[in-house]
Enzyme design. Structure first.
Site, PDB file in Angstrom:
ATOM      1  N   ARG A   1       0.829  -1.215   0.000  1.00  0.00           N
ATOM      2  CA  ARG A   1       0.000   0.000   0.000  1.00  0.00           C
ATOM      3  C   ARG A   1       0.865   1.267   0.000  1.00  0.00           C
ATOM      4  NH1 ARG A   1      -3.738  -0.184  -2.442  1.00  0.00           N
ATOM      5  NH2 ARG A   1      -4.682   1.676  -1.546  1.00  0.00           N
ATOM      6  N   ILE A   2       1.797   1.352   0.946  1.00  0.00           N
ATOM      7  CA  ILE A   2       2.593   2.580   1.063  1.00  0.00           C
ATOM      8  C   ILE A   2       3.608   2.687  -0.078  1.00  0.00           C
ATOM      9  CG2 ILE A   2       4.139   3.938   2.549  1.00  0.00           C
ATOM     10  CD1 ILE A   2       1.174   3.793   3.521  1.00  0.00           C
TER      11      ILE A   2
ATOM     12  N   CYS B   1       1.433   7.145  10.351  1.00  0.00           N
ATOM     13  CA  CYS B   1       0.393   8.017   9.792  1.00  0.00           C
ATOM     14  C   CYS B   1      -0.341   8.748  10.911  1.00  0.00           C
ATOM     15  CB  CYS B   1      -0.587   7.208   8.953  1.00  0.00           C
ATOM     16  SG  CYS B   1      -1.296   5.777   9.801  1.00  0.00           S
TER      17      CYS B   1
ATOM     18  N   THR C   1      -1.607   1.618  20.162  1.00  0.00           N
ATOM     19  CA  THR C   1      -0.848   2.413  19.202  1.00  0.00           C
ATOM     20  C   THR C   1       0.201   3.220  19.955  1.00  0.00           C
ATOM     21  OG1 THR C   1      -0.890   4.266  17.644  1.00  0.00           O
ATOM     22  CG2 THR C   1      -2.669   4.200  19.241  1.00  0.00           C
ATOM     23  N   GLY C   2       1.369   3.302  19.368  1.00  0.00           N
ATOM     24  CA  GLY C   2       2.427   4.100  19.991  1.00  0.00           C
ATOM     25  C   GLY C   2       2.436   5.536  19.475  1.00  0.00           C
TER      26      GLY C   2
ATOM     27  N   SER D   1       9.293   3.964   6.313  1.00  0.00           N
ATOM     28  CA  SER D   1       7.921   4.478   6.278  1.00  0.00           C
ATOM     29  C   SER D   1       7.064   3.837   7.369  1.00  0.00           C
ATOM     30  CB  SER D   1       7.294   4.232   4.905  1.00  0.00           C
ATOM     31  OG  SER D   1       6.998   2.861   4.747  1.00  0.00           O
TER      32      SER D   1
ATOM     33  N   ASP E   1      10.700  -5.764  -4.945  1.00  0.00           N
ATOM     34  CA  ASP E   1       9.679  -6.571  -4.262  1.00  0.00           C
ATOM     35  C   ASP E   1       9.783  -8.010  -4.742  1.00  0.00           C
ATOM     36  OD1 ASP E   1       7.227  -7.830  -3.310  1.00  0.00           O
ATOM     37  OD2 ASP E   1       6.565  -5.801  -2.852  1.00  0.00           O
TER      38      ASP E   1
ATOM     39  N   ARG F   1      15.092 -10.751  -1.721  1.00  0.00           N
ATOM     40  CA  ARG F   1      14.529 -10.891  -0.376  1.00  0.00           C
ATOM     41  C   ARG F   1      15.405 -10.220   0.672  1.00  0.00           C
ATOM     42  NH1 ARG F   1      10.674 -15.448   0.750  1.00  0.00           N
ATOM     43  NH2 ARG F   1       9.854 -16.005  -1.292  1.00  0.00           N
TER      44      ARG F   1
ATOM     45  N   ASN G   1      -4.926   7.923   5.965  1.00  0.00           N
ATOM     46  CA  ASN G   1      -3.777   7.231   6.553  1.00  0.00           C
ATOM     47  C   ASN G   1      -2.851   6.612   5.505  1.00  0.00           C
ATOM     48  OD1 ASN G   1      -6.520   5.701   7.148  1.00  0.00           O
ATOM     49  ND2 ASN G   1      -5.044   4.144   6.543  1.00  0.00           N
TER      50      ASN G   1
END
Length: 333
Positions: A11-12, A150, A209-210, A120, A33, A78, A314
């Protein structure tokens, strides 16, 4: 313009690539990837269930991914230490697999010729930067940095404006957060976090969540003054932060609106937005701000105790900040 490699085309990774092409601030020259072949990359980049079809051209040609006529080198390694970023001309690498988030692990990219790495995601040990909040603390000696999360990118600009103007004594944050890839489509095993394994489309799931504590890392004066939690809800994208805090200096809600609006039109333009419209989450899909203050949704119990609401895409807002951080770092070379 700084040349960028993207590790992890999820996604990002895909949206950072979109943001790079739509903003023209950085140039993507390589993507790694190991789980997606080239033709599949074309398809995944072109079609997006959340943000719609890519408005430019995408094709595979001579073993490269060609976006808007620009050929991008593809790797399928990898082990990040084996990616030849230097050969592809990539100076900065966006580490967006979600796996290599420590200095040591992300540092493997430097072996392949990358000069700097931007993680990210939040990092346990890499210095974190939030655009509009603490990017001025960045210096050239830093090879590996984190763009935080985010949610931290949504909360920190708002917290900064409130703290600078009225002082935050203490606060609690709740983020009502859209589904992400780490969740399960139906009930399944999820390590130590049992609730996280419940069906994402069926439940409101309390989660940790941090993000709020991380604000203390980017705004040191708020260290130890904020903490928070998340509710994962069955929406595909766009989340919202609720910051409930005690103010040092008394303030009318109108005063708060005024200073946030001023910041959104001045120093934080493009990062912190402001709206008085009757908005809902959908209205922020593909919005590039880190945070948009919802003036009509907040409430004040009294002049020292308020609940402030701010929306964020987000995925896309965050991806744009990754691009902005790289452009900022490049300006300091």
């Amino acid at each position: 313009m700084v040349k960028v490699g993207v590790n992890g085309f999820g996604r990002i990774g895909r949206l950072v690539t979109r943001a790079a092409f739509t903003s023209g601030k950085v140039e993507v020259v390589a993507i790694n990837d190991p789980f997606i072949d080239l033709n599949y990359m074309v398809y995944m980049f072109q079609y997006d269930s959340t943000h719609g079809k890519f408005k430019g051209t995408v094709k595979a040609e001579n073993g490269k991914l060609v976006i808007n006529g620009k050929a991008i080198t593809i790797f399928q390694e990898r082990d990040p230490a084996n990616i030849k970023w230097g050969d592809a001309g990539a100076e900065y690498v966006v580490e967006s697999t979600g796996v290599f988030t420590t200095m040591e692990k992300a540092g493997a990219h430097l072996k392949g010729g990358a000069k700097r790495v931007i993680i990210s995601a939040p990092s346990a040990d890499a210095p974190m930067f939030v655009m509009g909040v603490n990017q001025d603390k960045y210096d050239n000696s830093l090879k590996i940095v984190s763009n935080a999360s985010c949610t931290t990118n949504c909360l920190a600009p708002l917290a900064k404006v409130i703290h600078d103007n009225f002082g935050i004594v203490e606060g609690l944050m709740t983020t009502v957060h859209a589904i992400t890839a780490t969740q399960k489509t139906v009930d399944g095993p999820s390590g130590k976090l049992w609730r996280d394994g419940r069906g994402a489309a069926q439940n409101i799931i309390p989660a940790s969540t941090g993000a709020a504590k991380a604000v203390g890392k980017v705004i040191p004066e708020l260290n130890g003054k904020l903490t928070g939690m998340a509710f994962r809800v069955p929406t595909p994208n766009v989340s919202v932060v609720d910051l409930t805090c005690r103010l040092e200096k008394p303030a009318k809600y109108e005063d708060i609106k005024k200073v946030v609006k001023q910041a959104s039109e001045g120093p934080l333009k493009g990062i912190l937005g402001y709206t008085e419209d009757q908005v809902v989450s959908c209205d922020f899909n593909s919005d590039s701000h880190s945070s948009t203050f919802d003036a009509g949704a907040g409430i004040a119990l009294n002049d020292n105790f308020v609940k402030l609401i701010s929306w964020y895409d987000n995925e896309f807002g965050y991806s744009n900040r990754v691009v902005d951080l790289m452009a900022y770092m490049a300006s300091k070379e």
